[in-house]
Scaffold this motif. Structure first.
Motif, short mmCIF file in Angstrom:
data_model
loop_
_atom_site.label_atom_id
_atom_site.label_comp_id
_atom_site.label_asym_id
_atom_site.label_seq_id
_atom_site.Cartn_x
_atom_site.Cartn_y
_atom_site.Cartn_z
N UNK A 14 0.86 -1.16 0.00
CA UNK A 14 0.00 0.00 0.00
C UNK A 14 0.90 1.22 0.00
N UNK A 15 0.29 2.38 -0.19
CA UNK A 15 1.08 3.60 -0.09
C UNK A 15 1.72 3.61 1.29
N UNK A 16 3.01 3.91 1.44
CA UNK A 16 3.92 4.48 0.45
C UNK A 16 4.84 3.45 -0.23
N UNK A 17 4.46 2.18 -0.29
CA UNK A 17 5.36 1.16 -0.84
C UNK A 17 5.14 0.94 -2.34
N UNK A 26 9.54 -7.92 -11.55
CA UNK A 26 8.73 -9.07 -11.11
C UNK A 26 9.47 -10.01 -10.16
N UNK A 27 10.74 -9.67 -9.85
CA UNK A 27 11.53 -10.61 -9.06
C UNK A 27 11.08 -10.68 -7.60
N UNK A 28 10.62 -9.53 -7.06
CA UNK A 28 10.27 -9.48 -5.64
C UNK A 28 8.88 -8.90 -5.43
N UNK A 29 8.24 -9.29 -4.34
CA UNK A 29 6.95 -8.73 -3.92
C UNK A 29 7.06 -8.21 -2.50
N UNK A 30 6.27 -7.19 -2.19
CA UNK A 30 6.22 -6.63 -0.84
C UNK A 30 4.92 -7.08 -0.19
N UNK A 31 5.02 -7.69 0.99
CA UNK A 31 3.84 -8.22 1.69
C UNK A 31 3.70 -7.53 3.04
N UNK A 152 7.79 8.80 3.82
CA UNK A 152 6.33 8.79 3.99
C UNK A 152 5.59 9.11 2.70
N UNK A 153 6.25 9.82 1.75
CA UNK A 153 5.59 10.12 0.48
C UNK A 153 5.90 9.08 -0.59
N UNK A 154 6.62 8.00 -0.21
CA UNK A 154 6.89 6.93 -1.15
C UNK A 154 8.21 7.03 -1.88
N UNK A 155 9.01 8.07 -1.60
CA UNK A 155 10.31 8.20 -2.23
C UNK A 155 11.21 7.05 -1.80
N UNK A 156 11.80 6.35 -2.78
CA UNK A 156 12.65 5.21 -2.47
C UNK A 156 14.03 5.71 -2.08
N UNK A 157 14.52 5.26 -0.93
CA UNK A 157 15.83 5.66 -0.43
C UNK A 157 16.84 4.53 -0.64
N UNK A 158 18.06 4.78 -0.29
CA UNK A 158 19.11 3.80 -0.52
C UNK A 158 18.90 2.58 0.39
N UNK A 159 19.07 1.39 -0.19
CA UNK A 159 18.94 0.17 0.59
C UNK A 159 20.17 -0.04 1.46
N UNK A 160 19.99 -0.74 2.57
CA UNK A 160 21.11 -1.07 3.44
C UNK A 160 21.19 -2.58 3.59
N UNK A 161 22.37 -3.06 3.96
CA UNK A 161 22.60 -4.49 4.10
C UNK A 161 23.05 -4.77 5.53
N UNK A 162 22.29 -5.60 6.23
CA UNK A 162 22.60 -5.97 7.60
C UNK A 162 23.17 -7.38 7.57
N UNK A 163 24.38 -7.53 8.10
CA UNK A 163 25.09 -8.80 7.99
C UNK A 163 25.39 -9.38 9.38
N UNK A 164 25.61 -10.69 9.45
CA UNK A 164 26.07 -11.28 10.71
C UNK A 164 27.46 -10.75 11.06
N UNK A 165 27.91 -11.05 12.27
CA UNK A 165 29.28 -10.72 12.63
C UNK A 165 30.22 -11.59 11.79
N UNK A 166 31.49 -11.21 11.79
CA UNK A 166 32.46 -11.89 10.92
C UNK A 166 32.70 -13.34 11.31
N UNK A 167 32.28 -13.74 12.51
CA UNK A 167 32.49 -15.13 12.94
C UNK A 167 31.42 -16.07 12.44
N UNK A 168 30.37 -15.54 11.81
CA UNK A 168 29.26 -16.37 11.35
C UNK A 168 29.23 -16.41 9.82
#
Length: 232
Positions: A14-17, A26-31, A152-168
């Protein structure tokens, strides 16, 4: 109390997605799995279920991540960032910094304060997830979490990547979308309408399928499974 499963279709977005959803197709969907403080854990659990990585509710995932954090604190775990850009620090230091948002006088920021607040996951007063929680979830699940953000107005911002610690190790990838203000949605692989998969809701394994409108609808229940929450 785990969130109640939707009775019908889970709307795709739904808005704002909308702008982000168009970019990911078509690769991904938002639920969307609803708002409130449970949206982060519920969205991550749904993404993990569809990916075949885990079978648990958002409430069960919250407990598993908090239990994991508690065990690492007891072991005086040192968090070494995978990207090598961040400084190495103890988990106690990481969670102490994350607890600052809860530390209104006379409370002091501590790792135990973060744990106490993050364990609150009932429908009336669920604590929204933060970066520390998602980092611990990535560590526990041995998964990268890609987070798309929109204003909030639907503007797409830069994606971020959250990773495990280096031991995992990293064995899989999950994705979330976050609206300004903190509401999360699950980002899952796009599939053809009618394709089925299994989702665990409130301890019950239920068959679901994609609808022609781009959402998820539940079909008949298949019976209660044994609980399969993540382990470290």
């Amino acid at each position: 109390v785990p969130p109640k499963p939707p009775e019908g279709e889970i709307l795709e977005h739904e808005i704002p997605f909308r702008a982000l959803a168009q970019r990911l197709r078509p690769r991904w969907r938002i639920i969307s799995v609803g708002g409130g403080g449970q949206s982060g854990t519920s969205s991550l659990a749904l993404a993990g279920c569809i990916a075949g990585l885990l079978q648990c509710t958002g409430a069960q995932l919250r407990r598993a991540v908090c239990d994991y954090a508690h065990s690492l604190l007891d072991a005086k775990y040192v968090w070494t960032p995978s990207d090598t850009r961040g400084d190495e620090l103890t988990l106690d230091q990481m969670l102490c910094a994350a607890s600052a948002r809860f530390a209104e006088p006379p409370l002091q920021p501590t790792a135990l304060l973060w744990l106490r607040r993050m364990r609150v996951g009932n429908e009336e007063a669920a604590t929204p997830v933060d970066d520390a929680f998602l980092s611990l979830a990535a560590d526990l699940l041995e998964a990268e979490i890609r987070r798309y953000s929109v204003s909030s107005d639907g503007t797409v911002q830069q994606a971020s990547l959250i990773r495990p610690s280096s031991t995992r190790p990293v064995r899989s990838m999950l994705a979330l979308a976050r609206e300004a203000g903190g509401r999360y949605c699950a980002v899952v692989p796009g599939c053809e309408a009618g394709e089925e998969f299994m989702v665990l809701t409130n301890g019950e394994l239920r068959a679901a399928h994609w609808t022609t409108s781009g959402g998820i609808a539940y079909t008949a229940a298949t019976g209660a499974p044994s609980e399969n929450t993540p382990n470290d």
